[in-house]
Structure formats: structure tokens, C-alpha cells
Design an enzyme around this catalytic site. Sequence first.
Site, short mmCIF file in Angstrom:
data_model
loop_
_atom_site.label_atom_id
_atom_site.label_comp_id
_atom_site.label_asym_id
_atom_site.label_seq_id
_atom_site.Cartn_x
_atom_site.Cartn_y
_atom_site.Cartn_z
N ASP A 263 -2.90 9.22 9.82
CA ASP A 263 -3.59 8.47 8.78
C ASP A 263 -4.78 7.71 9.38
O ASP A 263 -4.66 7.09 10.44
CB ASP A 263 -2.60 7.47 8.17
CG ASP A 263 -3.19 6.72 7.00
OD1 ASP A 263 -3.49 7.36 5.98
OD2 ASP A 263 -3.36 5.49 7.11
N GLU B 46 -12.94 -0.07 18.11
CA GLU B 46 -14.08 -0.84 17.62
C GLU B 46 -15.03 -1.08 18.80
O GLU B 46 -14.57 -1.37 19.90
CB GLU B 46 -13.64 -2.22 17.08
CG GLU B 46 -12.64 -2.18 15.96
CD GLU B 46 -11.23 -1.81 16.42
OE1 GLU B 46 -10.88 -2.18 17.56
OE2 GLU B 46 -10.49 -1.15 15.68
N ASP C 5 0.87 -1.18 0.00
CA ASP C 5 0.00 0.00 0.00
C ASP C 5 0.91 1.23 0.00
O ASP C 5 0.70 2.18 0.75
CB ASP C 5 -0.95 -0.01 1.21
CG ASP C 5 -1.93 1.15 1.17
OD1 ASP C 5 -2.07 1.80 0.10
OD2 ASP C 5 -2.57 1.41 2.21
N ASP D 186 -5.28 -3.94 11.90
CA ASP D 186 -5.49 -2.75 12.75
C ASP D 186 -4.88 -2.97 14.13
O ASP D 186 -5.06 -4.03 14.74
CB ASP D 186 -6.99 -2.48 12.93
CG ASP D 186 -7.57 -1.68 11.78
OD1 ASP D 186 -7.05 -1.79 10.65
OD2 ASP D 186 -8.56 -0.97 12.01
N HIS E 106 -2.64 11.86 -3.36
CA HIS E 106 -2.05 10.62 -3.86
C HIS E 106 -3.07 9.49 -3.99
O HIS E 106 -2.75 8.43 -4.48
CB HIS E 106 -0.93 10.19 -2.92
CG HIS E 106 -1.44 9.90 -1.53
ND1 HIS E 106 -1.89 10.88 -0.68
CD2 HIS E 106 -1.60 8.73 -0.88
CE1 HIS E 106 -2.30 10.32 0.44
NE2 HIS E 106 -2.14 9.03 0.36
N ASP E 107 -4.29 9.71 -3.50
CA ASP E 107 -5.33 8.68 -3.56
C ASP E 107 -6.29 8.97 -4.71
O ASP E 107 -6.17 9.98 -5.39
CB ASP E 107 -6.11 8.65 -2.24
CG ASP E 107 -5.28 8.06 -1.12
OD1 ASP E 107 -4.47 7.15 -1.39
OD2 ASP E 107 -5.44 8.51 0.03
N GLU F 137 -6.45 12.83 9.20
CA GLU F 137 -7.07 12.39 7.96
C GLU F 137 -8.40 11.75 8.36
O GLU F 137 -8.47 10.57 8.66
CB GLU F 137 -6.21 11.37 7.21
CG GLU F 137 -6.77 11.12 5.83
CD GLU F 137 -6.76 9.67 5.37
OE1 GLU F 137 -7.05 9.42 4.21
OE2 GLU F 137 -6.51 8.77 6.20
N TYR G 123 -10.69 5.46 12.86
CA TYR G 123 -10.98 4.02 13.02
C TYR G 123 -10.21 3.36 14.15
O TYR G 123 -10.06 2.13 14.17
CB TYR G 123 -10.66 3.28 11.70
CG TYR G 123 -11.09 4.03 10.46
CD1 TYR G 123 -12.42 4.45 10.30
CD2 TYR G 123 -10.20 4.33 9.44
CE1 TYR G 123 -12.82 5.15 9.18
CE2 TYR G 123 -10.58 5.02 8.31
CZ TYR G 123 -11.90 5.44 8.18
OH TYR G 123 -12.29 6.13 7.06
N HIS H 3 -3.01 1.13 11.65
CA HIS H 3 -2.65 -0.24 11.27
C HIS H 3 -1.17 -0.33 10.96
O HIS H 3 -0.50 0.70 10.78
CB HIS H 3 -3.45 -0.67 10.04
CG HIS H 3 -3.45 0.37 8.95
ND1 HIS H 3 -4.44 1.31 8.81
CD2 HIS H 3 -2.54 0.66 7.99
CE1 HIS H 3 -4.16 2.11 7.79
NE2 HIS H 3 -2.99 1.75 7.29
N GLN I 133 -3.00 -5.32 6.17
CA GLN I 133 -2.82 -4.19 7.09
C GLN I 133 -3.66 -4.37 8.35
O GLN I 133 -4.70 -3.71 8.51
CB GLN I 133 -3.23 -2.88 6.42
CG GLN I 133 -2.22 -2.36 5.41
CD GLN I 133 -2.82 -1.27 4.54
OE1 GLN I 133 -3.94 -1.39 4.05
NE2 GLN I 133 -2.07 -0.21 4.33
C1 NOJ Z 1 -5.17 6.74 3.67
C2 NOJ Z 1 -4.04 6.95 2.71
O1 NOJ Z 1 -4.16 8.24 2.14
C3 NOJ Z 1 -4.12 5.87 1.64
O2 NOJ Z 1 -3.17 6.09 0.63
C4 NOJ Z 1 -3.94 4.53 2.29
O3 NOJ Z 1 -4.12 3.51 1.34
C5 NOJ Z 1 -4.94 4.34 3.44
N1 NOJ Z 1 -5.00 5.47 4.32
C6 NOJ Z 1 -4.58 3.14 4.27
O4 NOJ Z 1 -3.42 3.43 5.02
#
Ligand code: NOJ
Length: 532
Positions: free
Chosen positions: A199, A206, A58, A169, A305-306, A240, A203, A101, A167
Site C-alpha cells: 500500500d 522523505e 480508514d 508515516d 474499493h477507493d 500500489e 511515499y 504508515h 495515520q
Molecule cells: C490506499 C488504499 O487503497 C486506500 O483505501 C487507503 O485509504 C490509503 N492507501 C491509505 O492507506
Amino acid sequence: MDWYKDAIFYETHIRSFNDSNGDGFGDLPGLTAKLDYFVDLGITAVWLLPFYPSPLKDDGYDVADYTSIDPRYGTIEDFTTLLDEAHRRGLRIVTELIVNHTSDQHPWFQRARRAPAGSHERDFYVWSDSPDRYPDTRIIFTDTETSNWTWDPIAGAYYWHRFFSHQPDLNYDNSVVRKAVLDVMDFWLDLGVDGLRLDAVPYLYEREGTNCENLPETHAELKRIRSHIDTYPDRMLLAEANQWPSDAVAYFGEGDESHMNYHFPLMPRLFLALARGDRGPIEWILARTPEIPASAQWGIFLRNHDELTLEMVTDEERAEMYGFYARDPRAKLNVGIRRRLAPLLENDPRRLRLMFSLLLGLPGSPFIYYGDELGMGDNLDLPDRDGVRTPMQWDGLLNGGFSTAAETFAPVIDDEVFGYRSVNVATAVSDESSLWHWIRNAITIRKRHPAFARGAVEFLNPSDPAVLAFALHHEQDSVLVIANLSDSARRADLDVEGFDEFSGTKYEGLHLEIEPYGFRWITPLPAGGEVA
Ligand code: NOJ
């Protein structure tokens, strides 16, 4: 104290920016060598994507070691040099704290899966005997994952993950985990990092019977993280939290959680408003955005970047946006569109400037995604989000000046419209009419007027719905931002007094004509009425 309020952020990946040793990967010395580029553009803070050792499934958000650097990017010494050189130029550096995570290759997970059930070691992560717990929790990576639980044959149990199944958690109910995360923070803050992006922060916890997002326990943890970072002078937390405005503002707490948070729901509505030629979606979401504490600041962005995430719009709006911005089906990813800014806007210079005028004009601090200042393109042939993470284009030479390697970590964009031979820094800087120069000028204007960074917003509601108009007021300063979101000339029936910062045109109570996709930043005439 609150430097982040006046900041102009630039997001980049060390790997994508500049390769100093010819191995095809961007690296820390390469980035350090380019710091003057940021200063020239007017950037004041750089946010770096993850650079930790990682299987890179990732792109580094799968961390295998929180307190080292992937050797391909450099060493800790290279990193402290970057910090010193950045600070010497008045630039701040923001890094990633991936709190939710780790990679399944992290020693914590490798230890956990082998440790006896119920031990502290096992409880670093969230386990279950059945995949039925927390059934009200949505799946985020809908294209790859079918469940938030994955069976681990070594542990003989399921583990919880909100993102990819590689990944797991972290378990914040375990006090040892909470302490370990604070230790990671200390490591980077002690080195001199100015800010941490948290990041996936909604979350952390839980609880049965909830959707496992924005829980009170998560906010309590964020308050602990904040009080910890406050023991260091002048540092910043950037959440985020891709959430609805009322949930997103909760991440500021009462000024005792994160300093900043991105305005995720606004972002797609900027594109929706442009597609419709109607300001409605922008005003609608800002009207639903509660006040934030005095110390807090929104992060405004167009692209990152996403994928351009469409989680915060309705099903109908999403369909409309796919129809408009993702005509090539390969552009769709999860609940979003994996494209860069210039291709989304069909490389139309008018729309590019208009969108940047909103990025730099709306209340909050702007984040520019590397390469968007050049109008860089993307590569839909690459998997996942890799197509928007290609090498930075510096010049028209080999690999766009990014690297001397025979092969780079990802191919440089080389198509007819966006290829590095024409779209690159050298060309942009040498052409005074380029988007790059326009952005640089707009940043200069923005810095002259504190109302942009700190002003209270007042919407002016001209009768033409294609025209967005708002004023920003801060102490003695005020600016009026006007934007025509449509592809035809419009009239703004506003009484405007002042002059346009871009063209120098004076307006005195006139009803303003605005060309297709045109915009104005109007400030009061200086005393004496003369525009310099
Ligand atoms: C948010 C990040 O911006 C993204 O690139 C990532 O895949 C996810 N969090 C998981 O870490």
C-alpha cells in the site's frame, strides 16, 4: 513462477463478503465457504483488503497490530484454513502489507510519542519541530487534510502523515523500522500467503527539496523487500503506485522490485474514452507507457474499493469526467468519484460488457472488484468510500443472503435499480444472459489464449476514432480486440480474418460493422477453417 501473469484477480473485503456467525460482519469462515464461487467464475487469485486489528478510521488501512486478525473476522486458524482451502482449489491469496504508515493507536506510535527525542523508539516515525519541512509534497486526502504534519501534544512535536492525520508515516531511515516490516512480511509469508500488496509504496522516504515521492531511497528499499520475498518460492509483490507511467514502471525496477503494479493512469482514460466515444485517451496513455521487464505485469482495473481517482488526468479532463460521471455532487470525493461501475455506466448492459471486454482484453492481469460482476450499486448516503463497500448480494432473502443479523455493518443496497432483491448472485447465475455469465465466458476465452495475458500489443488504428483495435501476439497465439466506444454503429476498416470468440461469426477480410458499444475478440480460424 510467474502465475500472476495469467491470473484473474478478484478484490474483496472479508467484512463485506459473507457473514457465517450472524454478527453482521463478514468473516473468514464465511469467505472460505464461498471459495467455489470464485472457481465457478474463473477467478484464480483473491486480493483481501486489510483485516488486521484497527480503529477502522480508514477501513483497516490504519493498522494497530500487523500480525493479528480483527476478532470480528476470525482467528489465525481461520486464516490458515482459508489458505489451505484456497490452495486446494488452485486459488492464490494476496493480502495487504501497509508499509507506509500505521494507525496512531499502534503500540509503535504510542511508544514513540512518549519516548525521548532522538531515541530509536521515537524515530519509528517522522517528527519535526515545525510544520514547514518538505513543503513540496502534495496532500492526498484533500477533503479532510490541510497539511501533511499534525501536532502531537504528547511528543511536543509534529509528525508526518501522507494520508489521514491518524495515520503517522513510518520512518524508513530507521533500520529498526525496516527490519520490523520484513518481520511482518515473514509472518504472513510463513503462513502461506501468495502475494503482498504494498500500500502507498511511493511515499516511504522523505527528502527536503523533493516532492517526497518515488525517491531513489524508496526504490532501494523496495529492492531489499524484493530480495527478501524471493527467498520464498512463487510469491508476488503488487505495488500500489498511483503515478505517471514513467514513474510507475520504475516500481518494476529491472525485474528486481515489484512483480506487479496497477496501471493507474490507464483506468480513468478508459472512462474518458467511453464518455467521448473516442479511443484517443487509451492509445495516448499506452503510447506513453514504457516497456516493462519480462517478468513484470500490469494490474488492470476498472473500479476498486477507493474513489475512481482522477489524479492522473489533466484539470480539463477531470472537469470533463466530473461533468459526465459525477452529476450528483455527492459522488465527488478528494480528487475522484466514489461510485461503483454499474452506476457510473448508468446500468447500461452494453457499456458494462464493453468495459469488461477492455478490462479482460487489454495487456495486463485484470482485477475485478467484488459485486461488479453482478452490476452491484452503491450508496452515496454513506460517508467517505463506504458506499462502494456494502455487503455482497448473494440472493433475494434477508440482507441479500449476506448475513442473518438484524443489523449489518453497513446497509445492504436496497434501491429500485440495484437492490439485492433483483441484483444478486442467485439471479445472475440462473440467467444465462446475465453480465455474470458473460464475464465467466470471457474469462474462459481469455484463458484459452495466452496472448491476452502475455502478448505484445500492436495498435491497428482504424480510420474511425471511435473504434479501438489492437492485436496481441504471443508465440503461436494471437487475438484481435476491437471495440466501438461510441453510441452509434461504426465500421472498422480493417482486414479481419478469423472468428469472433463471443458469437462464432466468421470474418474473411471484411470491413466489420460494429453496433453501438459493440466489441469483438477475433482469433484466427482453426486449421480447416471450421469454427467449433
Ligand atoms: C490506499 C488504499 O487503497 C486506500 O483505501 C487507503 O485509504 C490509503 N492507501 C491509505 O492507506
